[in-house]
Motif scaffolding. Structure first.
Motif, short mmCIF file in Angstrom:
data_model
loop_
_atom_site.label_atom_id
_atom_site.label_comp_id
_atom_site.label_asym_id
_atom_site.label_seq_id
_atom_site.Cartn_x
_atom_site.Cartn_y
_atom_site.Cartn_z
N GLN A 420 41.97 53.71 64.05
CA GLN A 420 41.85 52.70 65.11
C GLN A 420 41.89 51.30 64.50
O GLN A 420 40.88 50.74 64.08
CB GLN A 420 40.58 52.97 65.92
CG GLN A 420 40.64 54.34 66.58
CD GLN A 420 39.45 54.69 67.47
OE1 GLN A 420 39.41 55.77 68.03
NE2 GLN A 420 38.49 53.80 67.61
N TRP A 421 43.09 50.74 64.49
CA TRP A 421 43.29 49.41 63.89
C TRP A 421 42.95 48.29 64.85
O TRP A 421 42.45 47.23 64.43
CB TRP A 421 44.74 49.28 63.41
CG TRP A 421 45.10 50.27 62.34
CD1 TRP A 421 45.83 51.42 62.48
CD2 TRP A 421 44.74 50.20 60.96
NE1 TRP A 421 45.94 52.07 61.28
CE2 TRP A 421 45.28 51.35 60.32
CE3 TRP A 421 44.02 49.29 60.18
CZ2 TRP A 421 45.12 51.61 58.96
CZ3 TRP A 421 43.84 49.53 58.83
CH2 TRP A 421 44.39 50.68 58.23
N ASP A 423 42.20 47.39 69.46
CA ASP A 423 41.80 47.98 70.74
C ASP A 423 42.98 48.09 71.70
O ASP A 423 42.80 48.28 72.90
CB ASP A 423 40.66 47.18 71.38
CG ASP A 423 41.06 45.74 71.72
OD1 ASP A 423 42.21 45.35 71.43
OD2 ASP A 423 40.22 45.01 72.26
N LEU A 427 45.92 51.82 69.93
CA LEU A 427 44.96 51.57 68.85
C LEU A 427 45.56 50.87 67.64
O LEU A 427 44.99 50.91 66.55
CB LEU A 427 44.31 52.90 68.41
CG LEU A 427 43.67 53.69 69.56
CD1 LEU A 427 43.31 55.10 69.11
CD2 LEU A 427 42.43 52.97 70.07
N ARG A 443 37.47 52.43 72.01
CA ARG A 443 38.32 51.34 71.51
C ARG A 443 37.52 50.20 70.89
O ARG A 443 38.09 49.35 70.19
CB ARG A 443 39.19 50.80 72.65
CG ARG A 443 40.12 51.84 73.24
CD ARG A 443 40.94 51.27 74.40
NE ARG A 443 41.68 52.33 75.06
CZ ARG A 443 42.81 52.85 74.59
NH1 ARG A 443 43.33 52.36 73.49
NH2 ARG A 443 43.42 53.82 75.24
N ASN A 446 37.13 49.41 65.95
CA ASN A 446 38.46 49.16 65.40
C ASN A 446 38.39 48.13 64.27
O ASN A 446 37.45 47.34 64.18
CB ASN A 446 39.44 48.72 66.50
CG ASN A 446 39.11 47.37 67.08
OD1 ASN A 446 39.40 46.33 66.49
ND2 ASN A 446 38.47 47.36 68.25
#
Length: 554
Positions: A420-421, A423, A427, A443, A446
């Motif tokens: 999860q980079w 939101d 992601l 979310r 991240n």
């Protein structure tokens, strides 16, 4: 390069299919990993383990290898792999790969040739057994018999895992040489070593003796047959001499239930591996009857597990430590009581795990505190082990709702959803729907958000790894001895790392405060996961719920 160059390093595991998608097809790839190398360097990573990227039909997500010399097209090309190795090296990061040599894919050329001629030379690359019935009552790791009929033959073949993963016959010297040639080819290419998958399973009970059933299906877990198997030592000694020793490779074995004598062989002074994983904590609570028969580990369970394994192992060799990996649920959801899962407790768990003696392995997403995912139905899962666990739970009388809740807690897919980079919708992993994604990802967890928050889990992980490079105390954390502290204080997990300096790691792994009487004055507070420090003039330290404090003492 010095012999034990890997000691004192920090490692990171990537599940390539779910790390970063560079070509917008919903699947992570090698170029995606290369794009994130600076992120990994900033995290303090020095060894990078890639789960399999070889050509595969992905029945077991790449652990069924169809060609050991080829990169699967979904991940890119061999040129992409060469680029990743070179770019990682430029940043001081060594690449290790998965070595899966207990079995291969049924699509591998060797097995296809064996099927074409069940009496030919390639049949002896596998265990093709002439029999009127299944040769034994062993159950595979993924459920069902380990035996599958060889088409158009009176033989059965052995598969300790899925039927699409036939076991390789290590009795055959020609097969062993094929494996050694392949390993050396990769080491010559520039990788630094291997994580060695399921290696204990290469030894076999060649009498194929049936054992008393352990469940109502009349079968017994295949691992029970290992007790009657032939010695594994000659195979692994030859493997090491023919490959790893020639390249000074770092090797970490996936080994369970090892005896003290076996520890000496695996990681002793002349051990066949550099290290093995400490799985004692990961298997806490297991009773052997499936995921539905599992006790949640307590703080005391975790403490006892850690202290016992160090007492047993440190005098012999170096452990590799984990909170989670691609085969486990998320550590935050597994080891922290559900009501207590928050930023503080995640930092506390990280402190316990990363500052222990050994080589800490961080799994992708762990450094931002990723938690278990939510899947609505069994059809939403991909993992074959999860699907089998669901069926076992149903057979043992659980309702569909109850079985789904159980596998939701322990499924390997919890760790296999995308990194999860951001939101964003997908992601920040991809611009299109990923290959595996839960309906309700959290979310708020991240990288982008945590980069901008100095109090985030990500910043804390960077502070933890930064201690390994501390000018004054780093060498004590990298190489120092491990000494338990406050063993008698319930739910406190504390220890001292003692080298040139003394560093104490004090954690209160519970939802109530706990006061500790320190035996030495604090020279310096090196890390604190909370903003407060309750220390009185008599050196009584009161730790808040899930507080972790790292101190230097005289």
């Amino acid at each position: 390069m010095e012999k034990d160059w890997w000691k004192g390093k920090i490692a990171y595991q990537i599940y390539p299919k779910s790390f970063n998608d560079s070509n917008h097809d919903g699947i992570g790839d090698l170029k995606g990993i290369t794009q994130k190398l600076d992120y990994l360097k900033d995290l303090g990573i020095e060894i990078l383990w890639l789960s399999p990227v070889y050509k595969s039909p992905f029945v077991d997500q790449g652990y069924d290898i169809a060609d050991y010399y080829a990169i699967d097209p979904i991940f890119g090309t061999m040129e992409d792999m060469d680029e990743l190795i070179a770019e990682a090296k430029a940043r001081g990061i060594s690449i290790i790969m998965d070595l899966v040599v207990n079995h291969c894919s049924d699509q591998h050329e060797w097995f296809q040739k064996a099927l074409a001629d069940p009496d030919g030379e390639y049949a002896d690359y596998f265990y093709f057994i002439e029999s009127d019935t299944e040769p034994s009552n062993w159950r595979s790791y993924f459920g069902g018999s380990v035996w599958e009929k060889v088409p158009n033959s009176t033989k059965y073949y052995l598969h300790s895992f899925h039927k699409a993963q036939p076991d390789l016959n290590w009795q055959n010297p020609r097969l062993r040489q094929e494996i050694y040639d392949m390993i050396n080819w990769w080491l010559k290419k520039g990788i630094a070593g291997f994580r060695i998958d399921a290696i204990i399973n290469i030894k076999k009970d060649l009498s194929w003796t049936s054992l008393p059933a352990d469940q109502e299906d009349g079968l017994v877990a295949v691992q029970a047959a290992l007790a009657n198997a032939q010695p594994i030592e000659p195979f692994l000694r030859e493997l090491t001499e023919q490959t790893f020793d020639k390249y000074n490779a770092f090797t970490v074995g996936e080994v369970f239930d090892e005896t003290e004598e076996e520890l000496q062989f695996f990681i002793g002074e002349n051990g066949v591996f550099s290290s093995i994983f400490d799985f004692k904590q990961a298997i806490l609570g297991q009773k052997g009857n499936g995921w539905h028969d599992f006790d949640e580990p307590t703080a005391e369970d975790i403490k006892k597990s850690i202290f016992q394994v160090h007492e047993r192992t440190d005098k012999i060799g170096v452990l590799s430590t984990i909170i989670e990996n691609h085969d486990e649920a998320r550590g935050a959801s597994h080891f922290i009581p559900h009501a207590d899962v928050d930023t503080a407790s995640k930092k506390c768990l990280a402190t316990i795990a990363l500052l222990r003696k050994g080589i800490p392995f961080i799994y992708q997403g762990q450094e931002i505190g990723m938690e278990n995912q939510y899947f609505e139905a069994i059809e939403d899962y991909d993992d074959i082990s999860t699907i089998n666990g669901y069926q076992v739970a149903l057979k043992d009388g659980l309702s569909e709702e109850e079985a789904l809740a159980v596998i939701g807690k322990y499924s390997r897919d919890n760790a296999r959803t995308p990194m999860q980079w951001t939101d964003d919708t997908y992601l920040g992993f991809s611009d299109v729907k990923p290959w595996l994604m839960s309906q309700q990802p959290n979310r708020t967890i991240n990288v982008a958000e945590q980069e901008n928050n100095p109090q985030s889990v990500l910043h804390y992980y960077r502070a933890l790894t930064g201690l390994y490079r501390h000018d004054t105390y780093g060498s004590s954390l990298r190489y120092g001895a491990f000494h338990p502290l406050f063993e008698e204080v319930e739910n406190v997990i504390a220890y001292e790392r003692r080298g040139e300096r003394r560093v104490q790691v004090l954690t209160n792994f519970q939802a109530k405060a706990q006061t500790l009487q320190l035996s030495q004055p604090i020279e310096e507070v090196l890390l604190n996961n909370l903003e407060v420090l309750d220390l009185d003039k008599d050196d009584c330290l009161t730790l808040a719920p899930y507080q972790a404090v790292v101190i230097a003492v005289s």
